[in-house]
Design an enzyme around this catalytic site. Structure first.
Site, PDB file in Angstrom:
ATOM      1  N   SER A   1       0.847  -1.198   0.000  1.00 56.34           N
ATOM      2  CA  SER A   1       0.000   0.000   0.000  1.00 56.34           C
ATOM      3  C   SER A   1       0.878   1.243   0.000  1.00 56.34           C
ATOM      4  O   SER A   1       1.635   1.493   0.939  1.00 56.34           O
ATOM      5  CB  SER A   1      -0.901   0.008   1.234  1.00 56.34           C
TER       6      SER A   1
ATOM      7  N   HIS B   1      -1.158  -1.286  -4.327  1.00 54.22           N
ATOM      8  CA  HIS B   1      -2.428  -0.942  -3.671  1.00 54.22           C
ATOM      9  C   HIS B   1      -2.446   0.567  -3.471  1.00 54.22           C
ATOM     10  O   HIS B   1      -1.564   1.133  -2.815  1.00 54.22           O
ATOM     11  CB  HIS B   1      -2.527  -1.676  -2.331  1.00 54.22           C
TER      12      HIS B   1
ATOM     13  N   ASP C   1      -4.645   3.839  -2.224  1.00 55.45           N
ATOM     14  CA  ASP C   1      -5.782   4.226  -1.384  1.00 55.45           C
ATOM     15  C   ASP C   1      -6.270   5.620  -1.758  1.00 55.45           C
ATOM     16  O   ASP C   1      -5.563   6.606  -1.584  1.00 55.45           O
ATOM     17  CB  ASP C   1      -5.358   4.190   0.087  1.00 55.45           C
TER      18      ASP C   1
ATOM     19  N   MET D   1      -8.953   8.451  -0.980  1.00 51.93           N
ATOM     20  CA  MET D   1      -9.841   8.871   0.122  1.00 51.93           C
ATOM     21  C   MET D   1     -10.338  10.290  -0.136  1.00 51.93           C
ATOM     22  O   MET D   1      -9.586  11.125  -0.654  1.00 51.93           O
ATOM     23  CB  MET D   1      -9.097   8.847   1.451  1.00 51.93           C
TER      24      MET D   1
ATOM     25  N   HIS E   1      -8.177   1.230  -4.343  1.00 49.15           N
ATOM     26  CA  HIS E   1      -9.117   1.065  -3.223  1.00 49.15           C
ATOM     27  C   HIS E   1      -9.807   2.399  -2.978  1.00 49.15           C
ATOM     28  O   HIS E   1      -9.209   3.323  -2.422  1.00 49.15           O
ATOM     29  CB  HIS E   1      -8.315   0.595  -1.991  1.00 49.15           C
TER      30      HIS E   1
ATOM     31  N   MET F   1     -12.054   4.729  -1.123  1.00 46.78           N
ATOM     32  CA  MET F   1     -12.746   4.990   0.145  1.00 46.78           C
ATOM     33  C   MET F   1     -13.408   6.356   0.008  1.00 46.78           C
ATOM     34  O   MET F   1     -12.980   7.354   0.584  1.00 46.78           O
ATOM     35  CB  MET F   1     -11.740   4.957   1.305  1.00 46.78           C
TER      36      MET F   1
ATOM     37  N   MET G   1     -11.724  -5.508   5.252  1.00 48.73           N
ATOM     38  CA  MET G   1     -10.922  -4.544   6.026  1.00 48.73           C
ATOM     39  C   MET G   1     -10.681  -5.115   7.423  1.00 48.73           C
ATOM     40  O   MET G   1     -11.609  -5.539   8.108  1.00 48.73           O
ATOM     41  CB  MET G   1     -11.644  -3.202   6.149  1.00 48.73           C
TER      42      MET G   1
ATOM     43  N   GLY H   1      -8.988   4.395   6.569  1.00 48.59           N
ATOM     44  CA  GLY H   1      -8.625   5.808   6.701  1.00 48.59           C
ATOM     45  C   GLY H   1      -7.143   6.050   6.917  1.00 48.59           C
ATOM     46  O   GLY H   1      -6.598   6.996   6.373  1.00 48.59           O
ATOM     47  N   PHE H   2      -6.509   5.186   7.687  1.00 50.02           N
ATOM     48  CA  PHE H   2      -5.112   5.453   8.040  1.00 50.02           C
ATOM     49  C   PHE H   2      -4.300   4.164   8.057  1.00 50.02           C
ATOM     50  O   PHE H   2      -4.827   3.104   8.415  1.00 50.02           O
ATOM     51  CB  PHE H   2      -5.023   6.115   9.422  1.00 50.02           C
ATOM     52  N   GLY H   3      -3.015   4.310   7.727  1.00 53.77           N
ATOM     53  CA  GLY H   3      -2.107   3.193   7.849  1.00 53.77           C
ATOM     54  C   GLY H   3      -1.636   3.052   9.286  1.00 53.77           C
ATOM     55  O   GLY H   3      -1.881   3.911  10.133  1.00 53.77           O
ATOM     56  N   GLY H   4      -0.978   1.947   9.572  1.00 53.35           N
ATOM     57  CA  GLY H   4      -0.321   1.780  10.864  1.00 53.35           C
ATOM     58  C   GLY H   4      -1.227   1.439  12.031  1.00 53.35           C
ATOM     59  O   GLY H   4      -0.793   1.518  13.184  1.00 53.35           O
TER      60      GLY H   4
ATOM     61  N   ASP I   1      -6.864  -6.130   4.219  1.00 52.23           N
ATOM     62  CA  ASP I   1      -6.179  -4.833   4.276  1.00 52.23           C
ATOM     63  C   ASP I   1      -6.249  -4.255   5.682  1.00 52.23           C
ATOM     64  O   ASP I   1      -7.340  -4.004   6.198  1.00 52.23           O
ATOM     65  CB  ASP I   1      -6.890  -3.897   3.273  1.00 52.23           C
TER      66      ASP I   1
ATOM     67  N   GLY J   1      -3.212  -3.523   9.093  1.00 57.82           N
ATOM     68  CA  GLY J   1      -2.551  -4.061  10.285  1.00 57.82           C
ATOM     69  C   GLY J   1      -1.851  -5.382  10.085  1.00 57.82           C
ATOM     70  O   GLY J   1      -1.590  -6.094  11.061  1.00 57.82           O
TER      71      GLY J   1
ATOM     72  N   GLY K   1       1.098  -1.910   4.247  1.00 55.88           N
ATOM     73  CA  GLY K   1       1.625  -0.558   4.079  1.00 55.88           C
ATOM     74  C   GLY K   1       2.791  -0.324   5.003  1.00 55.88           C
ATOM     75  O   GLY K   1       3.960  -0.404   4.606  1.00 55.88           O
ATOM     76  N   SER K   2       2.489  -0.081   6.282  1.00 59.27           N
ATOM     77  CA  SER K   2       3.562   0.251   7.217  1.00 59.27           C
ATOM     78  C   SER K   2       4.543  -0.911   7.401  1.00 59.27           C
ATOM     79  O   SER K   2       5.731  -0.679   7.630  1.00 59.27           O
ATOM     80  CB  SER K   2       2.975   0.688   8.560  1.00 59.27           C
TER      81      SER K   2
HETATM   82  C1  DX5 Z   1      -6.302   2.010   5.326  1.00 56.10           C
HETATM   83  C2  DX5 Z   1      -5.860   1.600   3.950  1.00 56.10           C
HETATM   84  C3  DX5 Z   1      -4.762   0.610   3.938  1.00 56.10           C
HETATM   85  C4  DX5 Z   1      -3.497   1.048   4.650  1.00 56.10           C
HETATM   86  C5  DX5 Z   1      -2.976  -0.174   5.332  1.00 56.10           C
HETATM   87  O1  DX5 Z   1      -7.555   2.559   5.262  1.00 56.10           O
HETATM   88  O2  DX5 Z   1      -6.927   1.057   3.220  1.00 56.10           O
HETATM   89  O3  DX5 Z   1      -4.470   0.166   2.637  1.00 56.10           O
HETATM   90  O4  DX5 Z   1      -2.496   1.567   3.831  1.00 56.10           O
HETATM   91  O5  DX5 Z   1      -1.866   0.189   6.076  1.00 56.10           O
HETATM   92  P1  DX5 Z   1      -1.200  -0.800   7.113  1.00 56.10           P
HETATM   93  O6  DX5 Z   1      -0.733  -1.994   6.357  1.00 56.10           O
HETATM   94  O7  DX5 Z   1      -0.092   0.031   7.695  1.00 56.10           O
HETATM   95  O8  DX5 Z   1      -2.251  -1.129   8.132  1.00 56.10           O
HETATM   96 ZN    ZN Z   2      -6.423   0.088   1.302  1.00 51.47          ZN
END
Ligand code: DX5
Ligand code: ZN
Length: 220
Positions: free
Chosen positions: A6, A30, A32, A34, A63, A65, A134, A139-142, A170, A172, A192-193
């Site tokens: 991501s 991937h 995102d 938003m 993706h 959102m 999901m 909304g956010f990574g990490g 997708d 965590g 992602g992270s």
């Molecule tokens: C969150 C995104 C994810 C995000 C995942 O809403 O859809 O794609 O980048 O990030 P990690 O892998 O860090 O949870």
């Molecule tokens: Zn995503």
């Protein structure tokens, strides 16, 4: 199983270089998208996604959102193998949105927030190519992985039966839980992270694949 890094956790000022770095072990990028309404975050839209393509060879896993996927799906330039996924909770008519995405030439994915009953996707199984489960609030990574996702993946795998539908997961996912996610029945893993927070992205991806029980092979 395959990995879809991501780009949300990449350096947005240097997206193409970041993408090229993860490309050898990635099945998709991937991406995102938003809108600041459907989720409390704003990222990139069609102009940036479309200009990112030059010099990259993996398909895009887009993706959405956003509240209005129907209005925006056709603004992405689609290449063979691309996927556009929208949320079942978005405001638009689901049937029209599925048709609109198919018309772009992309494969169609439907995603569910962690608290949306998983059964709501069952009526669409014969018309989509992918279901994105999901495992965090979008909304956010990490964020931390929500373990309830595992039972949802197992349920979907049973309901999908012989149909050819990818289960993507997708949020965590890292070396500690990727094996559980794959064993539950997921085919495509977003990270992602767990990739971009490491200086050596290739090593992070190899570690993820090894933790999932996969042999590591570079894609051509
Ligand atoms: C969150 C995104 C994810 C995000 C995942 O809403 O859809 O794609 O980048 O990030 P990690 O892998 O860090 O949870
Ligand atoms: Zn995503």
């Amino acid at each position: 199983m395959n990995l879809a890094p991501s780009l949300l956790s990449a350096d947005f000022g240097d997206l193409r270089a970041e993408a090229r770095e993860v490309e050898p072990l990635a099945a998709y990028f991937h991406i995102d998208v938003m809108d600041g309404h459907f989720v409390d975050n704003l990222t990139i839209g069609p102009p940036v996604v479309n200009s990112l393509r030059k010099g990259l060879s993996r398909p895009f896993d887009i993706h959405l959102m956003i509240d209005h996927p129907l209005a925006y799906a056709s603004r992405f330039e689609i290449h063979p193998g691309d996927i556009i996924t929208f949320h079942i909770e978005s405001a638009d008519d689901l049937d029209h949105t599925i048709e609109a995405i198919h018309r772009t030439g992309a494969e169609v994915g439907i995603s569910l927030r962690p608290k949306t009953p998983i059964e709501t996707v069952l009526p669409y199984l014969d018309r989509v190519d992918l279901i994105l489960v999901m495992s965090v609030e979008p909304g956010f990574g990490g964020q931390a992985f929500m373990p309830e996702a595992l039972e949802r993946i197992r349920f979907l795998r049973r309901e999908i039966g012989e149909r050819v539908i990818t289960i993507e997961v997708d949020g965590g996912i890292g070396v500690k839980n990727i094996r559980d996610v794959v064993d539950a029945g997921a085919d495509l893993i977003v990270a992602g992270s767990a990739i971009f927070n490491h200086h050596d992205r290739a090593a992070a991806m190899s570690d993820l694949l090894a933790a999932a029980g996969q042999s590591v092979r570079l894609r051509s």
